[in-house]
Enzyme design. Structure first.
Site, mmCIF file in Angstrom:
data_model
loop_
_atom_site.group_PDB
_atom_site.id
_atom_site.type_symbol
_atom_site.label_atom_id
_atom_site.label_comp_id
_atom_site.label_asym_id
_atom_site.label_seq_id
_atom_site.Cartn_x
_atom_site.Cartn_y
_atom_site.Cartn_z
ATOM 1 N N GLU A 40 -35.257 19.274 53.988
ATOM 2 C CA GLU A 40 -34.919 18.255 54.889
ATOM 3 C C GLU A 40 -33.509 17.608 54.532
ATOM 4 O OE1 GLU A 40 -37.432 14.676 54.864
ATOM 5 O OE2 GLU A 40 -36.739 14.173 56.977
ATOM 6 N N LYS A 110 -36.829 15.720 64.910
ATOM 7 C CA LYS A 110 -38.252 14.942 64.211
ATOM 8 C C LYS A 110 -38.659 14.232 65.311
ATOM 9 C CE LYS A 110 -38.941 12.917 59.745
ATOM 10 N NZ LYS A 110 -38.312 12.316 58.661
ATOM 11 N N CYS A 151 -41.332 16.892 57.946
ATOM 12 C CA CYS A 151 -41.680 15.787 56.888
ATOM 13 C C CYS A 151 -42.789 14.773 57.646
ATOM 14 C CB CYS A 151 -40.386 14.996 56.183
ATOM 15 S SG CYS A 151 -40.858 14.212 54.857
HETATM 16 O O1 AKG Z 1 -44.499 10.771 54.698
HETATM 17 C C1 AKG Z 1 -43.707 10.469 53.610
HETATM 18 O O2 AKG Z 1 -44.459 9.999 52.695
HETATM 19 C C2 AKG Z 1 -42.362 10.672 53.506
HETATM 20 C C3 AKG Z 1 -41.620 11.072 54.563
HETATM 21 C C4 AKG Z 1 -40.677 11.255 54.393
HETATM 22 O O3 AKG Z 1 -39.651 11.352 53.531
HETATM 23 C C5 AKG Z 1 -39.591 11.862 55.710
HETATM 24 O O4 AKG Z 1 -40.195 11.844 56.873
HETATM 25 O O5 AKG Z 1 -38.256 12.192 55.370
#
Ligand code: AKG
Length: 268
Positions: A40, A110, A151
Site C-alpha cells: 500500500e 479504497k 488494507c
Molecule cells: O486496519 C489496520 O489496523 C490498519 C489499516 C491501515 O493501515 C490502512 O488501512 O492503511
C-alpha cells in the site's frame, strides 16, 4: 500461478521507488513470476498530509511507468496502491492492476477510510485528505477471478464475501498495518478471511522504517484456503515467491462446503 510479493522500502522521492522496483523486477525475471504484487502506498510515505502532493491522475507518470514495467516483464502487476487525483481534484488511495501487455485491468479505490484512534497506540485519519471509493473489485485473468481491496477494507468481512461470491479464489490486499494493530490483528485477519471464504489471500506491506512517521508492521504474507500461512516475511525489505494452484480453493470448498451451505434467509 507463481506470485511474487515485494516488501519494499518507501523512499520519499517518488520516482526512486519506481527505480528500485525496476531493479527488483529484473532480479525476479529468472524466476518467471506470473503476478507481482506491491504494498500500500509503495511510492508515497504513509502520511495524510502528503497524499495530495504525491497524487497523480490515472495515466500519469507513475501509472505509465507501471504499465510499461508490466509489459516489459510480461507479468500481471498488482501495483500496490498509489495516491490518485481525479478531474474534480479529489484524492483516493487507489490500487491499479496491469496485465502482461501493460493494459489496466482493474482499479480499486479504497472504500473504507482508515480513521482510528487507539488510546496509547496508533492514531490515523485518512479521511482528512482522502475520498473513499464505492465499488467491490474483482477482475479476470488467465488463472480465473481475483479480488482486490486495500488494507482497512479487508477488516470488513462483507466485502471479502462479496468478492468470493463474484468468483474470486484469490484476494490481493496491499496493506500497511502498524505497530499497534500489526501484532494484534494482521495474521489473524488474513487467516480468518481465508478460512471463512476458502480462498487464497495475499497481503503485501511495505518494509518497516523506524524513522517514518507511520511505522509499518511489514509481515507480507500468503495464506491458503485452508488457513495455512504459506509464507510470511519479517519487517525487512525483500521478496517472497510462491506457486499456488487456485483450484485448491475448489477442493477445500467441496470437502468442507461452507459457501454452498450458507442460509441467507436466516441471516437477513
Ligand atoms: O486496519 C489496520 O489496523 C490498519 C489499516 C491501515 O493501515 C490502512 O488501512 O492503511
Amino acid at each position: 500461478m507463481k506470485i511474487a510479493q515485494i516488501q519494499s522500502h518507501v523512499y520519499s522521492e517518488k520516482m526512486e521507488n519506481l527505480e528500485q522496483l525496476e531493479v527488483r523486477l529484473r532480479e525476479l525475471d529468472g524466476q518467471k513470476p506470473d503476478l507481482v504484487m506491491l504494498g500500500e502506498m509503495f511510492c508515497c510515505p504513509y502520511e495524510t498530509s502528503l497524499f495530495p502532493s504525491y497524487a497523480e491522475d490515472e495515466g500519469g507518470p507513475v501509472w505509465s511507468r507501471l504499465s510499461s514495467l508490466a509489459r516489459e516483464h510480461s507479468i500481471y502487476l498488482a501495483a500496490g496502491s498509489v495516491s490518485e487525483r481525479d478531474e474534480a481534484g479529489k484524492v483516493y488511495n487507489t490500487a491499479y492492476v496491469f496485465d502482461r501487455d501493460g493494459r489496466q485491468i482493474a482499479k480499486h479505490r479504497k472504500v473504507h477510510m482508515f480513521d482510528i484512534q487507539v488510546e496509547g497506540g496508533q492514531h490515523f485519519r485518512e479521511s482528512e485528505t482522502l475520498t473513499p471509493g464505492d465499488a467491490c473489485t474483482v477482475f479476470d485473468t488467465e488463472f480465473g477471478k481475483i479480488g482486490l481491496c486495500i488494507c482497512f477494507d479487508f477488516r470488513f468481512p462483507e466485502l471479502a464475501r462479496r468478492m468470493v461470491l463474484e468468483g474470486a479464489r484469490l484476494i490481493l490486499v496491499p496493506a500497511a498495518f502498524n505497530m499497534t494493530t500489526g501484532p494484534a490483528h494482521w495474521e489473524l485477519m488474513f487467516r480468518s478471511r481465508a478460512v471463512d471464504n476458502q480462498c487464497f489471500v495475499a497481503g503485501t506491506s511495505c518494509a518497516r522504517d523506524m524513522q517514518a512517521n507511520y511505522v509499518a508492521w511489514g509481515h507480507t504474507l500468503l495464506v491458503s484456503p485452508w488457513g495455512d500461512v504459506i509464507e510470511e516475511m519479517g519487517e525487512e525489505e525483500g521478496v517472497i515467491v510462491n506457486t499456488i494452484d487456485l483450484s485448491y480453493a475448489d477442493k477445500v470448498r467441496r470437502e468442507l462446503p461452507l459457501l454452498s451451505a450458507r442460509r441467507e434467509e436466516v441471516y437477513g
